[in-house]
Scaffold this motif. Structure first.
Motif, PDB file in Angstrom:
ATOM      1  N   GLN A  91       0.826  -1.202   0.000  1.00 30.89           N
ATOM      2  CA  GLN A  91       0.000   0.000   0.000  1.00 30.89           C
ATOM      3  C   GLN A  91       0.868   1.263   0.000  1.00 30.89           C
ATOM      4  N   SER A  92       1.914   1.276   0.839  1.00 33.09           N
ATOM      5  CA  SER A  92       2.855   2.399   0.867  1.00 33.09           C
ATOM      6  C   SER A  92       3.979   2.081  -0.114  1.00 33.09           C
ATOM      7  N   PHE A  93       4.480   3.103  -0.783  1.00 29.43           N
ATOM      8  CA  PHE A  93       5.310   2.838  -1.953  1.00 29.43           C
ATOM      9  C   PHE A  93       6.744   2.446  -1.595  1.00 29.43           C
ATOM     10  N   ASN A  94       7.219   2.926  -0.442  1.00 31.28           N
ATOM     11  CA  ASN A  94       8.548   2.527   0.047  1.00 31.28           C
ATOM     12  C   ASN A  94       9.686   2.744  -0.940  1.00 31.28           C
ATOM     13  N   LEU A  95       9.643   3.814  -1.711  1.00 30.11           N
ATOM     14  CA  LEU A  95      10.802   4.111  -2.578  1.00 30.11           C
ATOM     15  C   LEU A  95      11.897   4.729  -1.715  1.00 30.11           C
ATOM     16  N   PRO A 141      11.538  10.702  -5.728  1.00 34.01           N
ATOM     17  CA  PRO A 141      10.175  10.282  -5.351  1.00 34.01           C
ATOM     18  C   PRO A 141       9.294  11.431  -4.858  1.00 34.01           C
ATOM     19  N   ASN A 142       9.856  12.367  -4.076  1.00 34.51           N
ATOM     20  CA  ASN A 142       9.002  13.439  -3.534  1.00 34.51           C
ATOM     21  C   ASN A 142       8.523  14.425  -4.601  1.00 34.51           C
ATOM     22  N   GLN A 143       9.045  14.279  -5.817  1.00 31.88           N
ATOM     23  CA  GLN A 143       8.564  15.134  -6.917  1.00 31.88           C
ATOM     24  C   GLN A 143       7.437  14.455  -7.695  1.00 31.88           C
ATOM     25  N   LEU A 144       7.068  13.257  -7.270  1.00 33.83           N
ATOM     26  CA  LEU A 144       6.042  12.490  -7.985  1.00 33.83           C
ATOM     27  C   LEU A 144       4.761  12.395  -7.174  1.00 33.83           C
ATOM     28  N   SER A 145       3.647  12.209  -7.882  1.00 34.56           N
ATOM     29  CA  SER A 145       2.366  11.963  -7.209  1.00 34.56           C
ATOM     30  C   SER A 145       2.378  10.539  -6.635  1.00 34.56           C
ATOM     31  N   GLY A 146       1.406  10.251  -5.793  1.00 37.52           N
ATOM     32  CA  GLY A 146       1.306   8.896  -5.225  1.00 37.52           C
ATOM     33  C   GLY A 146       1.164   7.821  -6.298  1.00 37.52           C
ATOM     34  N   GLY A 147       0.354   8.127  -7.294  1.00 40.90           N
ATOM     35  CA  GLY A 147       0.135   7.154  -8.369  1.00 40.90           C
ATOM     36  C   GLY A 147       1.413   6.901  -9.165  1.00 40.90           C
ATOM     37  N   GLN A 148       2.161   7.990  -9.384  1.00 44.95           N
ATOM     38  CA  GLN A 148       3.437   7.833 -10.095  1.00 44.95           C
ATOM     39  C   GLN A 148       4.435   7.043  -9.249  1.00 44.95           C
ATOM     40  N   GLN A 149       4.474   7.338  -7.947  1.00 46.10           N
ATOM     41  CA  GLN A 149       5.396   6.592  -7.067  1.00 46.10           C
ATOM     42  C   GLN A 149       5.058   5.108  -7.059  1.00 46.10           C
ATOM     43  N   GLN A 150       3.772   4.813  -7.034  1.00 49.25           N
ATOM     44  CA  GLN A 150       3.393   3.393  -7.015  1.00 49.25           C
ATOM     45  C   GLN A 150       3.760   2.717  -8.337  1.00 49.25           C
ATOM     46  N   ARG A 151       3.669   3.447  -9.436  1.00 45.64           N
ATOM     47  CA  ARG A 151       4.070   2.867 -10.716  1.00 45.64           C
ATOM     48  C   ARG A 151       5.585   2.640 -10.757  1.00 45.64           C
ATOM     49  N   VAL A 152       6.336   3.534 -10.128  1.00 39.35           N
ATOM     50  CA  VAL A 152       7.788   3.318 -10.029  1.00 39.35           C
ATOM     51  C   VAL A 152       8.071   2.083  -9.164  1.00 39.35           C
ATOM     52  N   PRO A 162      10.791 -10.977 -11.640  1.00 39.51           N
ATOM     53  CA  PRO A 162      10.250 -11.913 -10.650  1.00 39.51           C
ATOM     54  C   PRO A 162       9.460 -13.067 -11.266  1.00 39.51           C
ATOM     55  N   LYS A 163       9.430 -14.174 -10.536  1.00 35.72           N
ATOM     56  CA  LYS A 163       8.626 -15.322 -10.960  1.00 35.72           C
ATOM     57  C   LYS A 163       7.144 -15.032 -10.782  1.00 35.72           C
ATOM     58  N   ALA A 164       6.834 -14.203  -9.799  1.00 42.45           N
ATOM     59  CA  ALA A 164       5.449 -13.831  -9.521  1.00 42.45           C
ATOM     60  C   ALA A 164       5.459 -12.486  -8.815  1.00 42.45           C
ATOM     61  N   MET A 165       4.310 -11.797  -8.894  1.00 43.86           N
ATOM     62  CA  MET A 165       4.181 -10.506  -8.218  1.00 43.86           C
ATOM     63  C   MET A 165       3.062 -10.592  -7.176  1.00 43.86           C
ATOM     64  N   LEU A 166       3.358 -10.070  -5.988  1.00 44.28           N
ATOM     65  CA  LEU A 166       2.362  -9.985  -4.924  1.00 44.28           C
ATOM     66  C   LEU A 166       2.010  -8.511  -4.733  1.00 44.28           C
ATOM     67  N   PHE A 167       0.731  -8.225  -4.627  1.00 45.27           N
ATOM     68  CA  PHE A 167       0.295  -6.842  -4.395  1.00 45.27           C
ATOM     69  C   PHE A 167      -0.648  -6.835  -3.197  1.00 45.27           C
ATOM     70  N   ASP A 168      -0.349  -6.010  -2.216  1.00 48.09           N
ATOM     71  CA  ASP A 168      -1.248  -5.900  -1.061  1.00 48.09           C
ATOM     72  C   ASP A 168      -1.912  -4.526  -1.059  1.00 48.09           C
ATOM     73  N   GLU A 169      -3.145  -4.476  -1.506  1.00 49.13           N
ATOM     74  CA  GLU A 169      -3.921  -3.236  -1.598  1.00 49.13           C
ATOM     75  C   GLU A 169      -3.098  -2.092  -2.192  1.00 49.13           C
ATOM     76  N   PRO A 170      -2.601  -2.282  -3.418  1.00 49.60           N
ATOM     77  CA  PRO A 170      -1.670  -1.306  -3.995  1.00 49.60           C
ATOM     78  C   PRO A 170      -2.275   0.061  -4.283  1.00 49.60           C
ATOM     79  N   THR A 171      -3.604   0.154  -4.305  1.00 54.50           N
ATOM     80  CA  THR A 171      -4.203   1.464  -4.611  1.00 54.50           C
ATOM     81  C   THR A 171      -4.940   2.067  -3.417  1.00 54.50           C
ATOM     82  N   SER A 172      -4.866   1.390  -2.266  1.00 55.64           N
ATOM     83  CA  SER A 172      -5.671   1.852  -1.122  1.00 55.64           C
ATOM     84  C   SER A 172      -5.223   3.185  -0.545  1.00 55.64           C
ATOM     85  N   ALA A 173      -3.938   3.531  -0.745  1.00 52.39           N
ATOM     86  CA  ALA A 173      -3.455   4.788  -0.173  1.00 52.39           C
ATOM     87  C   ALA A 173      -3.520   5.937  -1.181  1.00 52.39           C
TER      88      ALA A 173
END
Ligand code: ADP
Ligand code: MG
Length: 247
Positions: A91-95, A141-152, A162-173
């Motif tokens: 949910q949080s982008f953690n860049l 990162p601080n120059q980007l919107s939340g949506g842009q950060q999540q895309r990064v 990766p062999k697989a991707m896990l997403f935990d509520e990626p758009t909730s924030a």
């Protein structure tokens, strides 16, 4: 072929040293190669715990998890390697705030995969193009919107191939106007054949992208089925009642 196989997974937490919380109860789930599986369910139903168990961010109390037939729950398995091979977006982008977008993406391929700088940057730019952010390579990162950060953050995960991707509520924030740009990237990944296991409340995305929808309640997998089956003809009263509240 099964990409992720979860067998009879249970996870208990002991809260405050006394009360045991049965966060996940005997859950079994298969994600086949190239499949998109969406987990839905009320808050506290064990969705995150189940997802986090796949790359062993939570250690299961019992049960087994296999990725490409390698048992990640086997104490002998190298968890560092497992986590390198399974991408996770939260949910949080953690860049990394002090690094440019480009450096955020090239860091792990260079350090972990020992990729040379030029190849890593070429890969990063390709991935940025894929998520529609090639012009932001030199931004922080601080120059980007939340949506842009999540895309990064998604591009950064993909850089490890990766062999697989896990997403935990990626758009909730995210603010509502940014949700679609992230879901569109995820939809494109799904169409590309990326194996994905995700938790989301975006039922439109589930309908459009999911091969399978899994409903969890009180730590249990109550039922699973195609989006059509789950949203139109849910079998369980608990699923019906949950969907009635959110749809
Ligand atoms: P969801 O993602 O569906 O909201 P979670 O997997 O986060 O649910 O949580 C499932 C249950 O486990 C909840 O009761 C939650 O309070 C509990 N839980 C989750 N993580 C911990 C933890 N680290 N310590 C104690 N209890 C936890
Ligand atoms: Mg959660």
């Amino acid at each position: 072929m099964a990409k992720i196989e979860i067998k009879n997974l249970s996870k208990d937490f002991v809260a405050n040293g006394i009360k045991t919380v049965h966060a996940v109860k005997n859950a079994s789930l298969t994600v086949n190669d190239g499949e998109v599986v969406v987990i839905i369910g009320p808050s506290g139903s064990g969705k995150s715990t189940l997802l986090r168990s796949v790359n062993m961010l939570e250690t299961p109390t019992s049960g087994q998890i296999f990725i490409d037939d390698i048992e990640v729950t086997d104490p002998k398995t190298d968890l560092r390697k497992v986590r390198e091979e399974v991408g996770m977006v939260f949910q949080s982008f953690n860049l990394f705030p002090h690094l440019t977008v480009l450096d955020n993406i090239t860091l792990a391929p260079r350090k972990v995969l020992k990729m040379d700088k030029a190849s890593a940057e070429k890969l990063a730019l390709e991935l940025l193009e894929k998520v529609g952010l090639k012009d932001k390579a030199k931004s922080h990162p601080n120059q980007l919107s939340g949506g842009q950060q999540q895309r990064v953050a998604i591009a950064r995960s993909l850089a490890m191939n990766p062999k697989a991707m896990l997403f935990d509520e990626p758009t909730s924030a995210l603010d509502p106007e940014m949700i679609k740009e992230v879901l569109d990237v995820m939809l494109a990944l799904a169409k590309d054949g990326t194996t994905m296991l995700l938790v989301t409340h975006e039922m439109g995305f589930a309908r459009a992208a999911a091969d399978k929808v899994v409903f969890m309640d009180s730590g249990e997998i109550i039922e699973e089925g195609s989006p059509e089956e789950m949203f139109t003809h849910p079998k369980s009263e608990r699923t019906k009642s949950f969907l009635d509240h959110i749809l």
